[in-house]
Design an enzyme around this catalytic site. Structure first.
Site, mmCIF file in Angstrom:
data_model
loop_
_atom_site.group_PDB
_atom_site.id
_atom_site.type_symbol
_atom_site.label_atom_id
_atom_site.label_comp_id
_atom_site.label_asym_id
_atom_site.label_seq_id
_atom_site.Cartn_x
_atom_site.Cartn_y
_atom_site.Cartn_z
ATOM 1 N N HIS A 19 -45.523 -141.942 -81.707
ATOM 2 C CA HIS A 19 -44.180 -141.483 -81.334
ATOM 3 C C HIS A 19 -43.208 -142.662 -81.263
ATOM 4 O O HIS A 19 -42.081 -142.584 -81.740
ATOM 5 C CB HIS A 19 -44.194 -140.810 -79.951
ATOM 6 C CG HIS A 19 -45.002 -139.557 -79.850
ATOM 7 N ND1 HIS A 19 -46.004 -139.385 -78.924
ATOM 8 C CD2 HIS A 19 -44.943 -138.389 -80.546
ATOM 9 C CE1 HIS A 19 -46.514 -138.165 -79.043
ATOM 10 N NE2 HIS A 19 -45.904 -137.546 -80.022
ATOM 11 N N LYS A 43 -49.143 -124.782 -74.612
ATOM 12 C CA LYS A 43 -50.080 -125.838 -74.988
ATOM 13 C C LYS A 43 -50.872 -126.342 -73.785
ATOM 14 O O LYS A 43 -51.753 -127.185 -73.935
ATOM 15 C CB LYS A 43 -49.326 -127.002 -75.643
ATOM 16 C CG LYS A 43 -49.145 -126.843 -77.149
ATOM 17 C CD LYS A 43 -48.820 -128.193 -77.777
ATOM 18 C CE LYS A 43 -48.804 -128.136 -79.304
ATOM 19 N NZ LYS A 43 -48.465 -129.435 -79.888
ATOM 20 N N ARG A 97 -47.951 -136.970 -90.249
ATOM 21 C CA ARG A 97 -49.174 -137.773 -90.274
ATOM 22 C C ARG A 97 -49.938 -137.411 -91.535
ATOM 23 O O ARG A 97 -49.626 -137.882 -92.611
ATOM 24 C CB ARG A 97 -50.018 -137.513 -89.027
ATOM 25 C CG ARG A 97 -49.485 -138.219 -87.809
ATOM 26 C CD ARG A 97 -50.086 -137.688 -86.556
ATOM 27 N NE ARG A 97 -49.585 -136.341 -86.295
ATOM 28 C CZ ARG A 97 -49.761 -135.681 -85.167
ATOM 29 N NH1 ARG A 97 -50.450 -136.223 -84.207
ATOM 30 N NH2 ARG A 97 -49.262 -134.481 -84.995
ATOM 31 N N SER A 135 -51.847 -137.274 -79.752
ATOM 32 C CA SER A 135 -51.942 -137.147 -78.291
ATOM 33 C C SER A 135 -53.245 -136.459 -77.891
ATOM 34 O O SER A 135 -53.912 -136.857 -76.936
ATOM 35 C CB SER A 135 -50.764 -136.334 -77.748
ATOM 36 O OG SER A 135 -49.551 -136.973 -78.018
HETATM 37 P P1 ADP Z 1 -45.449 -131.101 -81.127
HETATM 38 O O1 ADP Z 1 -46.015 -130.175 -80.076
HETATM 39 O O2 ADP Z 1 -44.023 -130.804 -81.467
HETATM 40 O O3 ADP Z 1 -46.315 -131.283 -82.330
HETATM 41 P P2 ADP Z 1 -46.100 -133.882 -80.502
HETATM 42 O O4 ADP Z 1 -45.723 -134.647 -79.280
HETATM 43 O O5 ADP Z 1 -47.554 -133.719 -80.788
HETATM 44 O O6 ADP Z 1 -45.369 -132.490 -80.341
HETATM 45 O O7 ADP Z 1 -45.429 -134.526 -81.772
HETATM 46 C C1 ADP Z 1 -44.029 -134.677 -81.890
HETATM 47 C C2 ADP Z 1 -43.696 -135.162 -83.295
HETATM 48 O O8 ADP Z 1 -44.212 -136.472 -83.475
HETATM 49 C C3 ADP Z 1 -44.298 -134.312 -84.418
HETATM 50 O O9 ADP Z 1 -43.359 -134.283 -85.488
HETATM 51 C C4 ADP Z 1 -45.529 -135.078 -84.811
HETATM 52 O O10 ADP Z 1 -45.890 -134.835 -86.154
HETATM 53 C C5 ADP Z 1 -45.032 -136.508 -84.627
HETATM 54 N N1 ADP Z 1 -46.135 -137.454 -84.412
HETATM 55 C C6 ADP Z 1 -47.031 -137.460 -83.415
HETATM 56 N N2 ADP Z 1 -47.904 -138.480 -83.558
HETATM 57 C C7 ADP Z 1 -47.540 -139.118 -84.714
HETATM 58 C C8 ADP Z 1 -48.070 -140.236 -85.440
HETATM 59 N N3 ADP Z 1 -49.161 -140.888 -85.041
HETATM 60 N N4 ADP Z 1 -47.439 -140.591 -86.583
HETATM 61 C C9 ADP Z 1 -46.355 -139.906 -87.014
HETATM 62 N N5 ADP Z 1 -45.810 -138.855 -86.383
HETATM 63 C C10 ADP Z 1 -46.396 -138.452 -85.253
#
Ligand code: ADP
Length: 167
Positions: A19, A43, A97, A135
């Site tokens: 992030h 979630k 990703r 995460s």
């Molecule tokens: P959500 O519930 O919206 O997926 P997340 O907190 O898991 O929430 O992710 C928020 C955004 O950050 C999403 O677009 C996700 O693809 C991106 N993201 C999370 N981890 C990574 C990473 N390691 N590399 C690139 N983008 C990421």
């Protein structure tokens, strides 16, 4: 010229280096950035909304200072596009990703475009070192007592350890 206000939405349960890397790239594209922390009751987040907002805020203060781009951290519970309209965002930032992210994001963009044609979604990729961080996996490793220090900021690692020690 129109001011570019970016919205980077997510659950951030918890904030990872993936992030952080995306935010560091996003500030190069916009005049202002809002990090939208989704309440996301479905979630079943490990961290409360307040905890997630606070973890994101700690990191954003530093990035905002270095980049000179104002960054706000706001929780939201409404539909993403409603929230984007409310804060006058014209760009939505998402991270990509693996190919597995693509299908879901592809559908989301399609639906969001139907809801508001004016707001564009841009996808950014994190540095190769951070691309595989999720995460969900960080929580799993922390729960099993593994080393998560390279995946999350120091204060998040502490919060994760405290969370699992308390269980
Ligand atoms: P959500 O519930 O919206 O997926 P997340 O907190 O898991 O929430 O992710 C928020 C955004 O950050 C999403 O677009 C996700 O693809 C991106 N993201 C999370 N981890 C990574 C990473 N390691 N590399 C690139 N983008 C990421």
């Amino acid at each position: 010229m129109t001011k570019l206000i970016g919205l980077y939405p997510g659950t951030f349960d918890p904030l990872t280096m993936g992030h952080v890397d995306i935010v560091q790239r996003a500030v190069k594209l916009v005049d202002e950035l809002v990090i939208g922390v989704a309440i996301n009751r479905d979630k079943g987040p490990l961290f409360s909304l307040e905890e997630r907002v606070s973890m994101v805020e700690q990191e954003m203060a530093r990035i905002s200072k270095v980049s000179g781009v104002p960054i706000k951290v706001l929780p939201f519970e409404t539909l993403l596009m409603q929230f984007a309209e409310q804060i006058k965002a014209n760009i939505i930032v998402r991270g990509l990703r693996a190919v597995s992210d693509f299908e879901y994001e592809y559908q989301m963009v399609g639906m969001n475009q139907a809801l508001n044609e004016e707001i564009e979604t841009v996808f950014l990729m994190a540095d190769a070192r951070y691309q595989s961080i999720a995460s969900r996996l960080v929580k799993e490793i922390a729960r099993l007592g593994g080393d998560i220090n390279s995946f999350v900021p120091v204060h998040v690692a502490k919060a994760l350890k405290a969370k699992f020690a308390a269980r």
